[in-house]
Enzyme design. Structure first.
Site, short mmCIF file in Angstrom:
data_model
loop_
_atom_site.label_atom_id
_atom_site.label_comp_id
_atom_site.label_asym_id
_atom_site.label_seq_id
_atom_site.Cartn_x
_atom_site.Cartn_y
_atom_site.Cartn_z
N SER A 120 28.28 -24.29 -3.19
CA SER A 120 27.68 -22.98 -3.45
C SER A 120 28.46 -22.27 -4.54
CB SER A 120 27.74 -22.12 -2.19
OG SER A 120 27.36 -20.79 -2.49
N TYR B 92 31.91 -18.61 4.89
CA TYR B 92 30.92 -19.52 4.28
C TYR B 92 31.50 -20.18 3.04
CZ TYR B 92 26.71 -20.85 1.66
OH TYR B 92 25.76 -21.55 0.94
#
Ligand SMILES: NC(=O)c1ccc[n+]([C@@H]2O[C@H](COP(=O)([O-])OP(=O)(O)OC[C@H]3O[C@@H](n4cnc5c(N)ncnc54)[C@H](OP(=O)(O)O)[C@@H]3O)[C@@H](O)[C@H]2O)c1
Length: 260
Positions: free
Chosen positions: A151, A165
């Site tokens: 990401s 995350y």
């Protein structure tokens, strides 16, 4: 077939292919002539739709259930993949593994993050793909490819509220480089694709629920819009296929130029 031979038909496993980026990756691989094993966790209908979509394209896909948070199930999953390869493609080797399954979520500030929330990100986004890759390694052909979906929350897309995350995804980026090193003697390439904001069901279908977020993100994107799953799936499929044959140990941001 010997352990080192490359099968005639390329066949990939794409985890979390029941929606979003995984689904788009599966169809992009099928368009390139690859067979695809698509996995789902809670959304079997989505996975079966992908299988039908690929059949409509003239390809072959098979849907298998997999909970990436349960490593104790991985050896049985490997056996299932082996049986599927033999039954549908008459091979005993995979040519690609795409570690795409993952969870996001609503913003969660560092000060408020509980151990349970932290562990949930690690379990699904880092620990699961680590040990799944280990379990599937004996099935992966020499000269094959692994693509990890990370990401841009670890870099250009860094935003308050995503520390747990982003740490899980940063771990996958590091694993990518280690695997590229350790698997290079077998000619296995390992890369990561780091999506920017992409219109999927991630974070509890946040974009469908809050479309007002989209213009602000598009404004910070060089190409002037948010990503669609196909934008990312195409890059993953290319890295998992012949087009990517001279690329390894890379993390490629696919974001349309976020904060650029
Ligand atoms: N969308 C973005 O903006 C964005 C940005 C950067 C990175 N990413 C990454 O892209 C990847 C794909 O996400 P997406 O955006 O396409 O979201 P999505 O549409 O929600 O897809 C997530 C997929 O992961 C699967 N999954 C979730 N938990 C799982 C578990 N415990 N075991 C097995 N599979 C599980 C889901 O399966 P079921 O639905 O069948 O349960 C689904 O197929 C993720 O790794 C995500 O972190 C997305």
């Amino acid at each position: 077939m010997s352990a080192s031979s490359t099968p005639n038909v390329p066949v990939a496993v794409v985890t979390g292919a029941s929606s979003g980026i995984g689904r788009a990756t599966a169809t992009a691989l099928a368009r390139r002539g690859s067979g695809v094993v698509v996995t789902y966790n809670r959304n079997p209908d989505g996975a079966h739709e992908v299988v039908r979509e690929i059949a409509d394209l003239g390809g072959t896909a098979v849907a298998l259930e997999l909970d990436i948070a349960r490593p104790e199930s991985f050896s049985a999953f490997r056996d299932q993949v082996g049986e599927t390869l033999s039954e549908h493609w008459r091979t005993d080797r995979l040519t690609a593994l795409v570690n795409n399954a993952g969870v996001g979520g609503v913003p969660l500030m560092f000060a408020d993050t509980t151990e349970e929330q932290f562990d949930a990100f690690m379990q699904v986004n880092l620990r699961g793909p680590y040990f799944l890759t280990q379990a599937l390694l004996p099935l992966l052909a020499d000269g094959g490819a692994i693509v990890n979906v990370t990401s841009n929350a670890t870099g250009a897309g860094l935003t308050a509220g995503y520390s747990a995350y982003a740490i899980s995804k940063g771990g996958m980026a590091t694993l990518t480089r280690y695997l590229a090193k350790e698997l290079s003697p077998r000619g296995i390439r390992v890369n990561a694709v780091s999506p920017g904001v992409t219109r999927t069901r991630l974070g509890g279908d946040a974009f469908a629920k809050h479309p007002e977020m989209i213009p602000a993100i598009a404004e910070h994107t060089a190409l002037g819009r948010i990503g669609e799953p196909e934008d990312v799936g195409m890059m993953i499929a290319a890295l998992a296929s012949e087009e990517g044959r001279w690329v390894t140990a890379q993390e490629i941001e696919v974001s349309g130029g976020y904060n650029f």
